[in-house]
Write a protein that holds these residues in place. Structure first.
Motif, PDB file in Angstrom:
ATOM      1  N   ASP A  38    -123.388 -21.372  12.017  1.00 24.70           N
ATOM      2  CA  ASP A  38    -123.105 -20.857  13.358  1.00 24.70           C
ATOM      3  C   ASP A  38    -122.597 -19.422  13.360  1.00 24.70           C
ATOM      4  N   SER A  39    -122.759 -18.716  12.243  1.00 22.48           N
ATOM      5  CA  SER A  39    -122.278 -17.331  12.173  1.00 22.48           C
ATOM      6  C   SER A  39    -123.451 -16.398  11.914  1.00 22.48           C
ATOM      7  N   PRO A  40    -123.541 -15.290  12.635  1.00 18.45           N
ATOM      8  CA  PRO A  40    -124.631 -14.346  12.392  1.00 18.45           C
ATOM      9  C   PRO A  40    -124.466 -13.664  11.033  1.00 18.45           C
ATOM     10  N   TYR A  41    -125.597 -13.193  10.496  1.00 19.12           N
ATOM     11  CA  TYR A  41    -125.557 -12.537   9.190  1.00 19.12           C
ATOM     12  C   TYR A  41    -124.753 -11.245   9.259  1.00 19.12           C
ATOM     13  N   GLN A  42    -123.995 -11.001   8.209  1.00 20.54           N
ATOM     14  CA  GLN A  42    -123.332  -9.718   8.063  1.00 20.54           C
ATOM     15  C   GLN A  42    -123.187  -9.408   6.583  1.00 20.54           C
ATOM     16  N   GLN A  43    -123.276  -8.154   6.265  1.00 20.06           N
ATOM     17  CA  GLN A  43    -123.107  -7.741   4.878  1.00 20.06           C
ATOM     18  C   GLN A  43    -121.623  -7.714   4.545  1.00 20.06           C
ATOM     19  N   ALA A  44    -121.257  -8.332   3.444  1.00 26.14           N
ATOM     20  CA  ALA A  44    -119.851  -8.410   3.052  1.00 26.14           C
ATOM     21  C   ALA A  44    -119.288  -7.014   2.798  1.00 26.14           C
ATOM     22  N   GLU A  45    -118.026  -6.836   3.147  1.00 25.92           N
ATOM     23  CA  GLU A  45    -117.385  -5.539   2.944  1.00 25.92           C
ATOM     24  C   GLU A  45    -117.373  -5.144   1.470  1.00 25.92           C
ATOM     25  N   TYR A 279    -123.243 -14.471   4.548  1.00 27.75           N
ATOM     26  CA  TYR A 279    -123.396 -13.309   3.677  1.00 27.75           C
ATOM     27  C   TYR A 279    -124.653 -13.386   2.816  1.00 27.75           C
ATOM     28  N   ARG A 280    -125.366 -14.505   2.925  1.00 30.84           N
ATOM     29  CA  ARG A 280    -126.561 -14.696   2.105  1.00 30.84           C
ATOM     30  C   ARG A 280    -127.763 -14.061   2.793  1.00 30.84           C
ATOM     31  N   ALA A 281    -128.274 -12.997   2.191  1.00 29.93           N
ATOM     32  CA  ALA A 281    -129.402 -12.285   2.794  1.00 29.93           C
ATOM     33  C   ALA A 281    -130.669 -13.129   2.789  1.00 29.93           C
ATOM     34  N   VAL A 447    -120.795 -12.266 -12.717  1.00 32.33           N
ATOM     35  CA  VAL A 447    -121.692 -11.457 -11.882  1.00 32.33           C
ATOM     36  C   VAL A 447    -122.538 -12.361 -10.987  1.00 32.33           C
ATOM     37  N   ALA A 448    -122.967 -13.512 -11.531  1.00 28.10           N
ATOM     38  CA  ALA A 448    -123.774 -14.450 -10.744  1.00 28.10           C
ATOM     39  C   ALA A 448    -122.994 -14.984  -9.548  1.00 28.10           C
ATOM     40  N   ILE A 449    -121.676 -15.123  -9.683  1.00 30.56           N
ATOM     41  CA  ILE A 449    -120.853 -15.563  -8.556  1.00 30.56           C
ATOM     42  C   ILE A 449    -120.922 -14.531  -7.432  1.00 30.56           C
ATOM     43  N   TYR A 450    -120.728 -13.278  -7.785  1.00 30.51           N
ATOM     44  CA  TYR A 450    -120.783 -12.228  -6.768  1.00 30.51           C
ATOM     45  C   TYR A 450    -122.157 -12.167  -6.107  1.00 30.51           C
ATOM     46  N   ARG A 451    -123.196 -12.322  -6.913  1.00 35.78           N
ATOM     47  CA  ARG A 451    -124.548 -12.278  -6.341  1.00 35.78           C
ATOM     48  C   ARG A 451    -124.786 -13.472  -5.414  1.00 35.78           C
ATOM     49  N   SER A 452    -124.426 -14.670  -5.845  1.00 39.60           N
ATOM     50  CA  SER A 452    -124.702 -15.862  -5.043  1.00 39.60           C
ATOM     51  C   SER A 452    -123.875 -15.909  -3.766  1.00 39.60           C
ATOM     52  N   PHE A 453    -122.703 -15.261  -3.770  1.00 40.21           N
ATOM     53  CA  PHE A 453    -121.871 -15.207  -2.556  1.00 40.21           C
ATOM     54  C   PHE A 453    -122.108 -13.917  -1.764  1.00 40.21           C
ATOM     55  N   GLY A 454    -123.171 -13.203  -2.079  1.00 41.59           N
ATOM     56  CA  GLY A 454    -123.500 -11.996  -1.329  1.00 41.59           C
ATOM     57  C   GLY A 454    -122.468 -10.900  -1.464  1.00 41.59           C
ATOM     58  N   GLY A 455    -121.700 -10.914  -2.562  1.00 41.52           N
ATOM     59  CA  GLY A 455    -120.669  -9.902  -2.763  1.00 41.52           C
ATOM     60  C   GLY A 455    -119.407 -10.152  -1.961  1.00 41.52           C
ATOM     61  N   ALA A 456    -119.273 -11.351  -1.369  1.00 41.80           N
ATOM     62  CA  ALA A 456    -118.148 -11.615  -0.462  1.00 41.80           C
ATOM     63  C   ALA A 456    -116.991 -12.325  -1.143  1.00 41.80           C
ATOM     64  N   ILE A 457    -117.061 -12.537  -2.458  1.00 41.35           N
ATOM     65  CA  ILE A 457    -115.995 -13.250  -3.147  1.00 41.35           C
ATOM     66  C   ILE A 457    -114.734 -12.395  -3.186  1.00 41.35           C
ATOM     67  N   GLN A 458    -113.581 -13.061  -3.178  1.00 40.44           N
ATOM     68  CA  GLN A 458    -112.317 -12.359  -3.119  1.00 40.44           C
ATOM     69  C   GLN A 458    -111.579 -12.459  -4.459  1.00 40.44           C
ATOM     70  N   LEU A 459    -110.680 -11.498  -4.693  1.00 42.43           N
ATOM     71  CA  LEU A 459    -109.756 -11.582  -5.827  1.00 42.43           C
ATOM     72  C   LEU A 459    -108.430 -12.142  -5.330  1.00 42.43           C
ATOM     73  N   GLN A 460    -107.837 -12.992  -6.129  1.00 43.30           N
ATOM     74  CA  GLN A 460    -106.539 -13.544  -5.726  1.00 43.30           C
ATOM     75  C   GLN A 460    -105.456 -12.473  -5.778  1.00 43.30           C
TER      76      GLN A 460
END
Length: 460
Positions: A38-45, A279-281, A447-460
């Motif tokens: 239910d969320s429109p696509y957006q490129q992760a910051e 975030y998935r293109a 790196v695969a995590i960042y790619r699969s999450f569209g670069g939207a993964i966070q650091l704690q």
């Protein structure tokens, strides 16, 4: 007044018919099975900066250059420009079209009448020709919707191309550093084996060791030595891949000789409740494809109904004298109503094709959602398991180092068995090389995590 009333009535009728748009109105899917969408696509910051968390100046330089020089990225950008040009051209189809022209015509025997035999007629025409396809049933509007979706899809794929390129550069950089590290490990192992061989050689000369023991340690030495060419090939392969991504010749990267794989100072974290699908293109691209194919149904359906077009001319017609004035002003208007009544079977077939394409696009979109969920979960689990394996191997390597030191001291003192030394050498070699491989594997899976999450993964 009667003529004015008729014109007004016709204008109202045309406007009313033009408001009709056949075919289904597209509604973006909000759920696939039990998965909410239910969320429109957006490129992760973080999509354009996540690699900075590794604090690796060389990696930063490589990615920055790749984003400028990579030719696949140039293609993706050009595809966006082309898609929006197609959209603007399609959008303009709903507007009147016109052209300015000036022409000359000479005709002899213009009719079959004998009185025109040998008569040559000359004339000039100057003016504007106009044409307008009145979109009675929304065919042009649906075509514009399809072109809009295609242009938006191209823009999404452009964003995805950047994420994919960054991931490829980071992965290849990890492979390069990993190959360097394994080469260094092999060289260190060769030095350790050389020390053991020197000890065996000294004990052989003193009559305390046998030729078999020397041969066995040399087997291990040459086994490691034989692995070096394959590691150099891996290093050359990574260099060639990186060079291609950066659009430069192999061997010109100047990455330095320090074989250190990038690491994060803090672990990655997934935000609970966050809808990472947006975030998935690839998911967003499939959704835009579905929108375009749905609009195509309206384009095909509009051919079931009549089409109204208007052509006209406004200008001057003159004889050989080439004069322009009120006496030779000319205008013409020709409304045309056409209908593919004799070809409705083909029209209905095209509608069925469009409906089938929309059904396939919907299935592709839904499958892409399932694939994305699986990809994200697998990337996280694979990385976590790889880290567990790496930590266990680190402890294994530390223990093998201690065992080798003790076995070598005992053997050198004459109180230890040669087979114990040989086994300790073998275990230490295996553990160190495996650790180097797992360090590279963990980086690649991160790196695969960042790619699969569209670069939207966070650091704690």
């Amino acid at each position: 007044m009667p003529n004015m009333f008729k014109l007004s009535t016709m204008a109202i009728l045309v406007a009313t018919l033009s408001a009709c748009t056949v075919g289904p109105d597209y509604q973006q899917p909000t759920q696939v099975a039990t998965i909410n969408f239910d969320s429109p696509y957006q490129q992760a910051e973080q999509a354009q900066s996540w690699w900075l968390a590794f604090d690796d100046a060389t990696l930063n330089r490589l990615i920055s250059r790749a984003l400028v020089e990579n030719r696949t990225l140039v293609q993706a950008r050009a595809n966006v420009d082309r898609a929006y040009a197609v959209f603007r051209d399609t959008q303009n189809n709903s507007l009147p079209k016109g052209s300015l022209a000036s022409g000359y015509q000479a005709t002899e025997n213009g009719t079959v009448s004998s009185s025109d035999d040998g008569v040559i007629t000359r004339g000039f025409s100057h003016g504007a020709s106009l044409s307008w396809d009145i979109d009675l049933f929304g065919k042009l509007r649906r075509a514009t919707e399809a072109a809009t979706a295609a242009a938006e899809q191209a823009d999404i794929l452009w964003h995805d191309a950047q994420v994919q390129l960054i991931s490829q550069v980071a992965t290849s950089y990890g492979e390069y550093r990993g190959a360097q590290l394994r080469l260094l490990v092999a060289e260190q192992n060769l030095q350790n084996l050389q020390q053991s061989r020197d000890i065996v050689q000294a004990r052989l000369e003193a009559g305390l060791a046998s030729e078999l023991e020397l041969a066995q340690i040399e087997v291990q030495y040459h086994q490691v030595q034989a692995a070096v060419p394959a590691l150099r090939v891996a290093l050359l392969t990574a260099d060639a891949t990186l060079s291609a991504l950066l659009a430069q010749q192999p061997g010109k990267l100047n990455l330095g000789s320090v074989p250190k794989l990038p690491e994060l100072a803090e672990p990655v974290a997934v935000v609970a409740g966050e809808n990472y699908l947006r975030y998935r293109a690839d998911v967003a691209s499939a959704e835009r494809e579905l929108a375009a194919r749905t609009a195509d149904i309206g384009v095909a359906t509009a051919d079931l109904y009549p089409n109204l077009s208007v052509t006209g001319f406004l200008g001057f017609l003159s004889g050989p004298g080439f004069s322009l004035g009120s006496d030779n002003q000319s205008w013409a208007i020709a409304p045309t109503l056409s209908w593919q009544a004799a070809d409705l079977g083909s029209v209905k077939a095209r509608i069925r094709v469009a409906e089938a394409n929309a059904t396939m696009a919907l299935a592709q979109f839904e499958q892409q959602v399932f694939n994305a969920i699986a990809d994200m979960q697998l990337s996280l689990q694979s990385y976590n398991l790889s880290r567990e394996q790496q930590l266990s191997t680190e402890r294994q390597w530390q223990a093998s180092n201690k065992a080798l030191r003790i076995a070598r001291e005992r053997y050198n003192a004459g109180s230890g068995e040669f087979l114990a030394l040989l086994d300790a050498e073998r275990e230490q070699l295996f553990a160190r090389d495996q650790l180097a491989q797992l360090q590279q594997q963990s980086f690649g899976r991160l790196v695969a995590i960042y790619r699969s999450f569209g670069g939207a993964i966070q650091l704690q």
